[in-house]
Design a protein around this motif. Structure first.
Motif, PDB file in Angstrom:
ATOM      1  N   VAL A  38       9.919  -9.624  -8.911  1.00  0.00           N
ATOM      2  CA  VAL A  38       9.255  -8.549  -8.176  1.00  0.00           C
ATOM      3  C   VAL A  38      10.222  -8.038  -7.107  1.00  0.00           C
ATOM      4  O   VAL A  38      10.824  -8.829  -6.378  1.00  0.00           O
ATOM      5  CB  VAL A  38       7.954  -9.059  -7.517  1.00  0.00           C
ATOM      6  CG1 VAL A  38       7.330  -7.959  -6.653  1.00  0.00           C
ATOM      7  CG2 VAL A  38       6.977  -9.520  -8.590  1.00  0.00           C
ATOM      8  N   TRP A  40      10.682  -5.394  -3.847  1.00  0.00           N
ATOM      9  CA  TRP A  40      10.056  -4.498  -2.854  1.00  0.00           C
ATOM     10  C   TRP A  40      11.129  -3.565  -2.321  1.00  0.00           C
ATOM     11  O   TRP A  40      12.253  -4.002  -1.988  1.00  0.00           O
ATOM     12  CB  TRP A  40       9.484  -5.296  -1.687  1.00  0.00           C
ATOM     13  CG  TRP A  40       8.126  -5.860  -1.920  1.00  0.00           C
ATOM     14  CD1 TRP A  40       7.484  -6.005  -3.120  1.00  0.00           C
ATOM     15  CD2 TRP A  40       7.233  -6.380  -0.921  1.00  0.00           C
ATOM     16  NE1 TRP A  40       6.256  -6.584  -2.931  1.00  0.00           N
ATOM     17  CE2 TRP A  40       6.077  -6.820  -1.587  1.00  0.00           C
ATOM     18  CE3 TRP A  40       7.310  -6.517   0.454  1.00  0.00           C
ATOM     19  CZ2 TRP A  40       5.002  -7.380  -0.912  1.00  0.00           C
ATOM     20  CZ3 TRP A  40       6.243  -7.089   1.131  1.00  0.00           C
ATOM     21  CH2 TRP A  40       5.094  -7.505   0.450  1.00  0.00           C
ATOM     22  N   ASP A  41      10.767  -2.308  -2.223  1.00  0.00           N
ATOM     23  CA  ASP A  41      11.671  -1.343  -1.601  1.00  0.00           C
ATOM     24  C   ASP A  41      10.853  -0.163  -1.122  1.00  0.00           C
ATOM     25  O   ASP A  41       9.629  -0.179  -1.173  1.00  0.00           O
ATOM     26  CB  ASP A  41      12.754  -0.888  -2.587  1.00  0.00           C
ATOM     27  CG  ASP A  41      12.183  -0.139  -3.791  1.00  0.00           C
ATOM     28  OD1 ASP A  41      11.014   0.276  -3.746  1.00  0.00           O
ATOM     29  OD2 ASP A  41      12.908   0.051  -4.766  1.00  0.00           O
ATOM     30  N   TRP A  42      11.529   0.853  -0.626  1.00  0.00           N
ATOM     31  CA  TRP A  42      10.829   2.077  -0.250  1.00  0.00           C
ATOM     32  C   TRP A  42      11.450   3.266  -0.966  1.00  0.00           C
ATOM     33  O   TRP A  42      11.271   4.396  -0.586  1.00  0.00           O
ATOM     34  CB  TRP A  42      10.843   2.278   1.270  1.00  0.00           C
ATOM     35  CG  TRP A  42      12.216   2.397   1.870  1.00  0.00           C
ATOM     36  CD1 TRP A  42      12.956   3.536   2.028  1.00  0.00           C
ATOM     37  CD2 TRP A  42      13.034   1.343   2.384  1.00  0.00           C
ATOM     38  NE1 TRP A  42      14.165   3.248   2.596  1.00  0.00           N
ATOM     39  CE2 TRP A  42      14.239   1.925   2.837  1.00  0.00           C
ATOM     40  CE3 TRP A  42      12.859  -0.038   2.510  1.00  0.00           C
ATOM     41  CZ2 TRP A  42      15.261   1.155   3.400  1.00  0.00           C
ATOM     42  CZ3 TRP A  42      13.886  -0.783   3.077  1.00  0.00           C
ATOM     43  CH2 TRP A  42      15.059  -0.195   3.505  1.00  0.00           C
ATOM     44  N   VAL A  72       8.040  -2.499  -6.588  1.00  0.00           N
ATOM     45  CA  VAL A  72       6.872  -2.123  -5.791  1.00  0.00           C
ATOM     46  C   VAL A  72       7.364  -1.297  -4.604  1.00  0.00           C
ATOM     47  O   VAL A  72       8.032  -1.823  -3.710  1.00  0.00           O
ATOM     48  CB  VAL A  72       6.113  -3.370  -5.284  1.00  0.00           C
ATOM     49  CG1 VAL A  72       4.886  -2.954  -4.477  1.00  0.00           C
ATOM     50  CG2 VAL A  72       5.721  -4.266  -6.444  1.00  0.00           C
ATOM     51  N   GLN A  74       7.011   0.437  -1.213  1.00  0.00           N
ATOM     52  CA  GLN A  74       6.181   0.331  -0.007  1.00  0.00           C
ATOM     53  C   GLN A  74       6.467   1.524   0.904  1.00  0.00           C
ATOM     54  O   GLN A  74       7.578   2.052   0.887  1.00  0.00           O
ATOM     55  CB  GLN A  74       6.499  -0.955   0.770  1.00  0.00           C
ATOM     56  CG  GLN A  74       6.452  -2.224  -0.062  1.00  0.00           C
ATOM     57  CD  GLN A  74       5.034  -2.697  -0.304  1.00  0.00           C
ATOM     58  OE1 GLN A  74       4.078  -1.997  -0.008  1.00  0.00           O
ATOM     59  NE2 GLN A  74       4.894  -3.880  -0.859  1.00  0.00           N
ATOM     60  N   TYR A  79       7.091  -0.930   6.079  1.00  0.00           N
ATOM     61  CA  TYR A  79       7.819  -1.851   5.211  1.00  0.00           C
ATOM     62  C   TYR A  79       8.087  -3.202   5.871  1.00  0.00           C
ATOM     63  O   TYR A  79       7.764  -4.255   5.334  1.00  0.00           O
ATOM     64  CB  TYR A  79       9.135  -1.208   4.776  1.00  0.00           C
ATOM     65  CG  TYR A  79       9.924  -2.053   3.809  1.00  0.00           C
ATOM     66  CD1 TYR A  79       9.528  -2.159   2.477  1.00  0.00           C
ATOM     67  CD2 TYR A  79      11.038  -2.773   4.223  1.00  0.00           C
ATOM     68  CE1 TYR A  79      10.244  -2.941   1.578  1.00  0.00           C
ATOM     69  CE2 TYR A  79      11.757  -3.558   3.333  1.00  0.00           C
ATOM     70  CZ  TYR A  79      11.348  -3.633   2.024  1.00  0.00           C
ATOM     71  OH  TYR A  79      12.055  -4.424   1.134  1.00  0.00           O
ATOM     72  N   LEU A  83       6.708  -6.832   5.034  1.00  0.00           N
ATOM     73  CA  LEU A  83       7.684  -7.871   4.690  1.00  0.00           C
ATOM     74  C   LEU A  83       7.524  -9.078   5.623  1.00  0.00           C
ATOM     75  O   LEU A  83       7.613 -10.225   5.196  1.00  0.00           O
ATOM     76  CB  LEU A  83       9.099  -7.286   4.813  1.00  0.00           C
ATOM     77  CG  LEU A  83      10.219  -8.029   4.109  1.00  0.00           C
ATOM     78  CD1 LEU A  83       9.928  -8.211   2.624  1.00  0.00           C
ATOM     79  CD2 LEU A  83      11.532  -7.290   4.302  1.00  0.00           C
ATOM     80  N   GLY A  92       6.007 -13.574  -1.641  1.00  0.00           N
ATOM     81  CA  GLY A  92       6.375 -12.172  -1.589  1.00  0.00           C
ATOM     82  C   GLY A  92       7.344 -11.842  -2.686  1.00  0.00           C
ATOM     83  O   GLY A  92       7.435 -12.561  -3.688  1.00  0.00           O
ATOM     84  N   PRO A  93       8.097 -10.778  -2.507  1.00  0.00           N
ATOM     85  CA  PRO A  93       9.004 -10.338  -3.569  1.00  0.00           C
ATOM     86  C   PRO A  93      10.169 -11.299  -3.733  1.00  0.00           C
ATOM     87  O   PRO A  93      10.529 -12.023  -2.811  1.00  0.00           O
ATOM     88  CB  PRO A  93       9.483  -8.982  -3.050  1.00  0.00           C
ATOM     89  CG  PRO A  93       9.366  -9.090  -1.574  1.00  0.00           C
ATOM     90  CD  PRO A  93       8.162  -9.928  -1.310  1.00  0.00           C
ATOM     91  N   MET A  96      14.448  -7.904  -2.297  1.00  0.00           N
ATOM     92  CA  MET A  96      13.912  -6.927  -1.354  1.00  0.00           C
ATOM     93  C   MET A  96      15.018  -6.063  -0.773  1.00  0.00           C
ATOM     94  O   MET A  96      16.151  -6.510  -0.625  1.00  0.00           O
ATOM     95  CB  MET A  96      13.134  -7.625  -0.242  1.00  0.00           C
ATOM     96  CG  MET A  96      13.930  -8.663   0.492  1.00  0.00           C
ATOM     97  SD  MET A  96      12.897  -9.785   1.460  1.00  0.00           S
ATOM     98  CE  MET A  96      12.631 -11.112   0.305  1.00  0.00           C
ATOM     99  N   TYR A 318      20.249  -4.791  -1.274  1.00  0.00           N
ATOM    100  CA  TYR A 318      19.215  -5.683  -1.825  1.00  0.00           C
ATOM    101  C   TYR A 318      19.551  -7.144  -1.522  1.00  0.00           C
ATOM    102  O   TYR A 318      20.713  -7.565  -1.671  1.00  0.00           O
ATOM    103  CB  TYR A 318      19.089  -5.488  -3.333  1.00  0.00           C
ATOM    104  CG  TYR A 318      18.337  -4.215  -3.689  1.00  0.00           C
ATOM    105  CD1 TYR A 318      16.952  -4.184  -3.666  1.00  0.00           C
ATOM    106  CD2 TYR A 318      19.025  -3.055  -4.034  1.00  0.00           C
ATOM    107  CE1 TYR A 318      16.254  -3.018  -3.991  1.00  0.00           C
ATOM    108  CE2 TYR A 318      18.339  -1.895  -4.361  1.00  0.00           C
ATOM    109  CZ  TYR A 318      16.957  -1.886  -4.341  1.00  0.00           C
ATOM    110  OH  TYR A 318      16.273  -0.738  -4.651  1.00  0.00           O
TER     111      TYR A 318
END
Lengths: 422, 317
Positions: A38, A40-42, A72, A74, A79, A83, A92-93, A96, A318
């Protein structure tokens, strides 16, 4: 009813007395599974990032066809709050996205050092420093983030100035700004300091034109002398630029994103200290101005002993969470997300200056050419070296300098204390 | 045990024979199912309150006594509270809470006065009722964005001020003005609900009192002072307390969008401070301490609410 109030107070008191045990960030089990990662980013919700992610996913799939990847997106303004909650829960992820600098460095306890996994990318990519703490690398850079001084060549022409030869000293620059204001009505700078970002950009863009190279290197190395005349000169300059009317009105209530940039794009400001990743940059400006009218100039020299350079660091990158089940696989995904093919697509669609400086950017126009040429001699941005807390304080103090409720001496004294506290 | 049961039975009988009680109470000690039924019926509500309210509250208070960063997981006593009250930003947030309390009468008077006009059927009162309520359905983020445009330094409000010869005001950039701008927008956005409560209060007001005031030749201010305010005292007290709670706990969205706590930290409120410490500075324990402080403030407000409503109830009898 009367007895309820004392009971409420008693509950609170009891909790207080029984507290102090445990932790706000208790470790927990893994958030990912062995065959799914998974992220997470924006960014993944942006159309401009679609081709980039497709390339990255395809690259990862060739090496790990049995591992699913879920991105996913965010909202950026929430964010780090989200996080933070994930980190406290220990869930969580697996992977990220981070901004370089304080946001990552404040959270390295939750991250896996990537040095052993990304060794092959060391030479190809730039901007590692922003994702490093105590000699360990915690993320791979996707973009470079810096603060070129953009100018509007059309306004220079209207003012009778040579758009291909902007001023290289501060006094000449102020003179040119006077000419532009007189003949076009545009202000010298478009500035947004509502969130305290204007001072960050100003510090980094003008810093190399004020500090000597030795002072600059010391600052980045953590040996910051806040009482030195040159450091104070930067904040005096910030104050004087405002007092001299070189900024747009009301900078303390103007947001940098996107009000200040809008002033530049609409020709109401001749210069703006912008960005070079994927927002507030040459490509955004070129949507409103003619692409060839977007110029990039070196910071005009304030101190003759200074050597102006492009301030830049790793932009976004990342990282891998320490609770992921297989860090090696997660690190492979990070490598895919920083592969040349993926980064080429990100530059082409979003206009970001990618961390892979070997990518051909010649199609981007003169502004991109000027920025990439300056990368070779560029240095880390001054504000990125500061902690989040000091940056927050600097934002408020810079607003006080504008309103006149603090002096430069008071401001640097407070910043010195905050910086020393870390 | 037998003697105990006999005692219980005697008390029950005595209660059943008490004069004035229309029906004798059923003797206690019915079937086991009957005795357990109330507890079973209460259990879901109690569980929800304990699991979703009290337990998170206990965790939050507990976190506030632990450290952040390198001291994560260790008990630090009152260190976070010491840090909190030494932080000028938190002190500003507390000062702003005091300012909100001072501004409260205006926040209550505006919907009260407008509801009075609507009740007295000024021309177009039906339209006004809808118009005044409309902002209550808007998200604070939307309201903030709208007023960011209106109150911008080069925005329409300053253009109007300039047209009439008044200088521009930096509504959101002047530390002496910004908090009033944000509170003003909050009042604009939320007074619709208070207006509805006032209108409900008016519906219970005896119209003959208003008629009597008209017949006696009372002026409008006299009617408000001697008829409407006493007649709506319970409503006013209710609106007072609920508006105060709304100001202390519901301004986060507006604050975030309009000023972000600035300029110079002048518009910080405890809620915003908590968000910054947790989200921006990754200091959950300090944020928990600030949350606990806010909880205590709200507890005081809540107890005041109970006291006010109790007094109002006594006066209403």
């Amino acid at each position: 009813m009367k007895q309820r109030a004392p009971w409420s107070a008693a509950v609170v008191l009891g909790l207080a007395l029984a507290s102090g045990c445990g932790s706000a960030a208790a470790p927990g089990p893994s958030g990912g599974s062995g065959d799914a990662l998974v992220v997470w980013d924006w960014k993944s919700g942006d159309a401009d990032a679609a081709a980039y992610l497709d390339k990255a996913k395809a690259d990862f799939a060739t090496r790990h066809p049995d591992v699913d990847v879920e991105f996913v997106a965010q909202p950026f303004d929430q964010y780090y709050t989200l996080l933070g909650a994930a980190i406290q829960a220990g869930r969580g992820p697996d992977v990220m996205l981070f901004n370089g600098g304080g946001q990552l460095r404040d959270r390295v306890d939750a991250l896996v050092p990537l040095d052993e996994y990304v060794d092959q990318d060391r030479q190809r990519l730039s901007g590692w420093e922003a994702f490093t703490r105590d000699g360990k690398t915690y993320a791979s850079p996707v973009t470079l983030q810096g603060h070129p001084l953009y100018y509007n060549k059309a306004l220079y022409e209207q003012a009778g100035l040579d758009p291909e030869a902007p001023a290289d000293t501060w006094d000449d620059f102020v003179g040119d700004c006077g000419a532009i204001a007189g003949r076009t009505g545009a202000t010298c700078f478009g500035v947004g300091n509502k969130e305290g970002i204007g001072i960050q950009f100003f510090l980094s863009a003008m810093g190399s034109a004020v500090l000597t190279p030795a002072e600059y290197d010391d600052w980045i190395a953590g040996k910051r002398n806040w009482s030195s005349p040159d450091v104070k000169r930067i904040f005096e300059l910030w104050e004087q630029v405002g007092d001299a009317g070189l900024n747009n009105d009301g900078i303390n209530s103007t947001a940098m994103f996107n009000d200040a940039f809008a002033l530049f794009q609409s020709g109401k400001a001749a210069h703006v200290i912008g960005l070079m990743s994927d927002i507030g940059h040459w490509k955004d400006f070129a949507e409103f101005l003619d692409r060839d009218d977007v110029g990039v100039m070196a910071a005009p020299v304030v101190n003759p002993a200074a050597t102006p350079s492009l301030p830049y660091d790793g932009g976004i990158g990342y990282a891998v969470a320490k609770w992921t089940r297989d860090p090696e696989v997660a690190a492979d995904l990070v490598r895919s997300l920083t592969s040349s093919e993926a980064l080429k697509a990100f530059h082409a669609d979003a206009g970001a200056i990618a961390s892979d400086t070997t990518i051909d950017v010649s199609a981007g126009g003169p502004a991109v050419t000027a920025i990439t040429a300056a990368i070779r001699t560029g240095k880390p941005a001054l504000h990125v070296a500061l902690s989040s807390r000091t940056l927050d304080l600097m934002g408020r103090l810079s607003q006080q300098l504008v309103s006149g409720s603090a002096t430069v001496d008071e401001a640097v004294a407070q910043l010195a204390v905050s910086d020393a506290a870390g | 045990m037998v003697a105990e049961r006999a005692g219980v039975g005697a008390v029950a009988e005595a209660a059943a024979r008490r004069p004035g009680r229309p029906f004798p109470r059923r003797p206690r000690g019915g079937s086991r199912a009957e005795r357990l039924a109330p507890f079973v019926l209460l259990a879901p509500a109690v569980l929800i309150i304990v699991v979703l309210r009290l337990w998170p509250l206990a965790l939050g208070v507990n976190f506030s006594f632990t450290g952040d960063g390198d001291r994560n997981g260790t008990a630090v006593g009152l260190d976070n509270y010491a840090t909190l009250f030494a932080d000028p930003l938190f002190r500003t947030a507390l000062r702003n809470v005091g300012l909100l309390v001072l501004l409260l009468p205006a926040a209550v008077a505006i919907p009260g006065l407008l509801a009075t006009f609507i009740h007295l059927r000024v021309p177009g009162h039906r339209v006004y009722r809808g118009v005044y309520f409309f902002p209550a359905v808007l998200s604070p983020v939307i309201v903030g964005a709208i007023f960011n445009l209106l109150l911008a330094h080069d925005g329409p409000l300053n253009a109007v001020l300039g047209a009439v010869g008044l200088g521009p005001v930096d509504w959101l950039g002047d530390p002496d003005v910004a908090i009033f701008a944000v509170v003003g927008v909050h009042v604009w956005a939320t007074f619709g609900m208070a207006l509805v409560v006032f209108l409900a209060g008016f519906s219970a007001l005896d119209p003959s009192l208003l008629d009597a005031a008209v017949v006696d030749g009372a002026s409008f201010p006299q009617t408000i002072r001697h008829v409407i305010v006493p007649g709506l005292s319970r409503t006013i007290q209710f609106v007072f307390v609920t508006t105060m709670i709304g100001m202390l706990t519901s301004m986060f969205g507006l604050l975030l969008v309009m000023t972000g706590g600035g300029p110079e930290g002048s518009t910080y409120l405890p809620e915003y401070y908590i968000w910054v410490q947790q989200g921006q500075f990754n200091q959950p324990a300090l944020a928990s301490a600030a949350s606990t402080a806010l909880f205590l403030i709200m507890l005081v407000v809540g107890l005041a609410q109970i006291a006010v409503l109790r007094r109002a109830g006594r006066e209403g009898r």
